[in-house]
Enzyme design. Structure first.
Site, PDB file in Angstrom:
ATOM      1  N   ASP A 352       0.823  -1.206   0.000  1.00  0.00           N
ATOM      2  CA  ASP A 352       0.000   0.000   0.000  1.00  0.00           C
ATOM      3  C   ASP A 352       0.861   1.263   0.000  1.00  0.00           C
ATOM      4  O   ASP A 352       1.945   1.297   0.593  1.00  0.00           O
ATOM      5  CB  ASP A 352      -0.897   0.010   1.243  1.00  0.00           C
ATOM      6  CG  ASP A 352      -1.749   1.248   1.328  1.00  0.00           C
ATOM      7  OD1 ASP A 352      -2.662   1.392   0.503  1.00  0.00           O
ATOM      8  OD2 ASP A 352      -1.481   2.106   2.198  1.00  0.00           O
ATOM      9  N   GLU A 407       0.896  -0.553  -5.305  1.00  0.00           N
ATOM     10  CA  GLU A 407      -0.131   0.469  -5.467  1.00  0.00           C
ATOM     11  C   GLU A 407       0.589   1.806  -5.678  1.00  0.00           C
ATOM     12  O   GLU A 407       0.974   2.478  -4.728  1.00  0.00           O
ATOM     13  CB  GLU A 407      -1.035   0.548  -4.231  1.00  0.00           C
ATOM     14  CG  GLU A 407      -2.224   1.472  -4.452  1.00  0.00           C
ATOM     15  CD  GLU A 407      -2.643   2.257  -3.212  1.00  0.00           C
ATOM     16  OE1 GLU A 407      -3.808   2.673  -3.151  1.00  0.00           O
ATOM     17  OE2 GLU A 407      -1.804   2.477  -2.319  1.00  0.00           O
TER      18      GLU A 407
END
Length: 646
Positions: A352, A407
């Site tokens: 993330d 991401e």
């Protein structure tokens, strides 16, 4: 006297870079626009190797270095004693306290070692566990200013909140019987179809669902829908439920709000028995600012695990930023990666917030135009980039079939290229422009104004051989403040006109058809993998909102109403069945693992898109009012094309 370094961008500089990076020539062949930045790849690759070499010389290699959890934290010795170890370079004294010594803060002092480390050995007691399973503990830190601080070990394996307590407690996890894995890891899917999942919201009831509930009720649904991979969010312990798991407080602890560590292991093992790969949504881009039950200010300073001062704070996320160049921070994060692979059997990670890690500006207030100069230079945080290279190296060294996904919204080149080419080593990146495009079309354009060429460009705009995970929507679009595709398409009529006993309205008819078309064209044209957030496959009504002060701590929107697909009188079943058929068709023909599609038509007047991939011909008619009979399209190969789905 050493020879002068070649001038940047010169042929000599390019030759030196090609000599130092084994497969850089292949990267530059794939993307010639990267040639001016060959020295950047050379520098990154050399720093990566230097770090690996340093780890080898000082720690015996990355294999040993990444086992920090075997010595740090608290451990039972073979003789029944207890061994504890912490890194607290800013502390004047370190102690262990808890239920076992009636919370005497100073009766068990640690011994100071080199490099800010502290250790404690407690001899065994006869016929009695010195620190029983389930008992509470704290590390006591005496700061250099004389302050006494009660902390949870950064290496704590289990923490829980009791009753109405605000803070989490560190609980010694040492059960008599631990879960034993029964099933081997599945082989790496040739085309990955990901079901993005959150255990806590997986029930239709207004409560926090459990690992057991997910194992027994949701895994069979995922298998039936044809997904071969799940991505579990919000597993690493986070004190604030409404953070969606992105404000981590205990990095080695599986969230106790859903159940025990053994129940999470059972979940992963059961998924493996179904042939489902399990990924963890790992958050190493930042950490919660909590200090009493988090990593922040562990030793009484702001610079233990994080950068000191403004560089250590993320102003937008109100969180702390890791000092990736720190030796012990590298040990902590790499060991954390290994812990989730080894202890819980995860098969890889979705990393993330990569954009925040890659740049000193963290992507805040930045627009990325695609100019390659934006990805190189002083704005790049190469400490973080080297950490990501080390993490990918470790993951694929331990388990070659592991999957890593980045991401990153910036589009940094070579993020998914092999480390041997000077890349970062990720397997996939998220195609984050695709969901934004669909939302923009639904919000701002009439159906007749949709641009076919623009849609195709967004779905195919990826670098050659850089694998992307395509998705029409993820959890981001489901969160409060935004709407899912189904809600943008059908809005309030989802409450009144989804019964099969009522006639189709124009809104519901259009919504169901476009929902199917958007998902299929994204699946077939948008990438080398596909992702769906739980519930969106059947057009889950309403948004997602966690209990918080702003909604009176309500769980009403923190749930997934899977029962809607089981009701034969509701139209949600049609969307659910289409999603299943779409995944089963991909399983049969393998378009995700096939080369990129050949687009033969993007007709603006007819609103038709046609393309071929994996020996299938896809034809989409996006015209709001026209249908066509005997429509002619060109194909690569002669022959009959059986009709698969609509």
């Amino acid at each position: 006297m050493a020879a002068p370094a070649p001038a940047p961008g010169s042929e000599a500089a390019l030759a030196a870079a090609l000599a130092d990076v084994p497969e850089l020539a292949r990267l530059l062949e794939i993307d010639p626009y990267l040639k001016p930045f060959a020295q950047d790849f050379q520098r990154r690759y050399k720093r990566f190797n230097q770090t690996l070499d340093n780890i080898g010389e000082n720690e015996g290699g990355i294999d040993k270095f990444s086992r920090g959890y075997e010595s740090f934290g608290i451990h039972k010795c073979a003789d029944g004693g207890i061994y504890c170890k912490e890194w607290a370079p800013g502390a004047e004294g370190v102690f262990l306290t808890g239920d076992f010594n009636d919370w005497n803060p100073f009766s068990y002092p640690f011994k100071k070692l080199e490099y800010g480390k502290w250790e404690l050995y407690i001899p065994p007691k006869q016929d009695k566990s010195l620190i029983p399973h389930g008992s509470k503990l704290k590390v006591v830190i005496k700061s250099k200013s004389g302050e006494i601080l009660y902390r949870i070990s950064p290496w704590a394996k289990y923490v829980a909140r009791e009753g109405d307590n605000v803070n989490y407690d560190w609980i010694h996890w040492d059960p008599e019987y631990t879960y034993k894995f029964k099933h081997s890891r599945p082989k790496k899917p040739r085309g990955v179809r990901i079901y993005e999942s959150h255990v806590g919201i997986s029930s239709h009831e207004g409560k926090v669902a459990s690992y057991k509930h997910f194992t027994c009720n949701i895994l069979p649904r995922i298998k039936d829908l044809g997904y071969n991979c799940i991505q579990l969010m919000a597993i690493m312990e986070h004190a604030y439920y409404a953070s969606f798991g992105y404000q981590i407080t205990s990095f080695f602890a599986a969230s106790s709000r859903y159940g025990t560590p053994e129940e999470l292991k059972e979940l992963v093992d059961t998924a493996h028995s179904m042939g489902i790969t399990v990924l963890l949504d790992v958050v190493h881009s930042h950490a919660s600012k909590n200090s009493e039950d988090g990593l922040n200010m562990f030793d009484g300073t702001d610079s233990c695990y994080f950068h000191s001062g403004p560089r250590g704070n993320h102003d937008l996320w109100d969180s702390r930023l890791f000092a990736y160049s720190s030796w012990e921070v590298l040990r902590f994060l790499l060991s954390n990666i290994r812990w989730w692979l080894e202890e819980y059997g995860f098969d890889g990670f979705r990393f993330d917030g990569i954009t925040s890690m890659l740049y000193h500006h963290h992507g805040m207030g930045q627009g990325f135009s695609g100019d390659y100069h934006e990805y190189f230079g002083l704005q790049v945080d190469e400490d973080a980039l080297i950490y990501l290279m080390l993490a990918n190296h470790l993951i694929h060294m331990l388990y070659p079939d592991s999957i890593t996904i980045a991401e990153d919204v910036s589009g940094m080149p070579a993020l998914c290229s092999p480390i041997s080419q000077g890349g970062c080593g990720f397997d996939y990146r998220l195609a984050m422009a695709i969901p934004d495009k669909w939302i923009k079309l639904l919000k701002e354009f009439k159906d007749e104004d949709w641009n076919m060429g623009d849609i195709v460009h967004t779905l195919t705009n990826r670098r050659y051989l850089e694998k992307c995970i395509a998705y029409a929507e993820s959890h981001d679009q489901a969160l409060v403040g935004d709407k899912t595709l189904a809600f943008w398409l059908m809005d309030a009529e989802m409450y009144t006109n989804m019964s099969v006993l009522t006639p189709f309205t124009p809104v519901i008819d259009r919504g169901i058809q476009l929902h199917k078309m958007i998902r299929l064209i994204t699946h077939a044209l948008g990438g080398e993998g596909y992702l769906n957030f739980m519930g969106n496959e059947f057009g889950h009504p309403e948004w997602l909102d966690f209990p918080r002060k702003g909604n009176n701590e309500s769980y009403h929107y923190a749930r997934r109403q899977f029962h809607l697909t089981d009701d034969e009188l509701l139209r949600y079943k049609f969307l659910n069945n289409f999603d299943r058929d779409m995944n089963k068709l991909e399983e049969r023909f393998g378009w995700l693992s096939a080369p990129q599609a050949y687009v033969s038509e993007k007709h603006e007047a007819n609103k038709v898109i046609a393309f071929e991939r994996a020996d299938l011909l896809f034809i989409f008619n996006f015209h709001p009012s026209k249908s066509y009979t005997d429509y002619r399209v060109g194909t690569k190969s002669l022959g009959k094309y059986p009709f698969c789905c609509q």
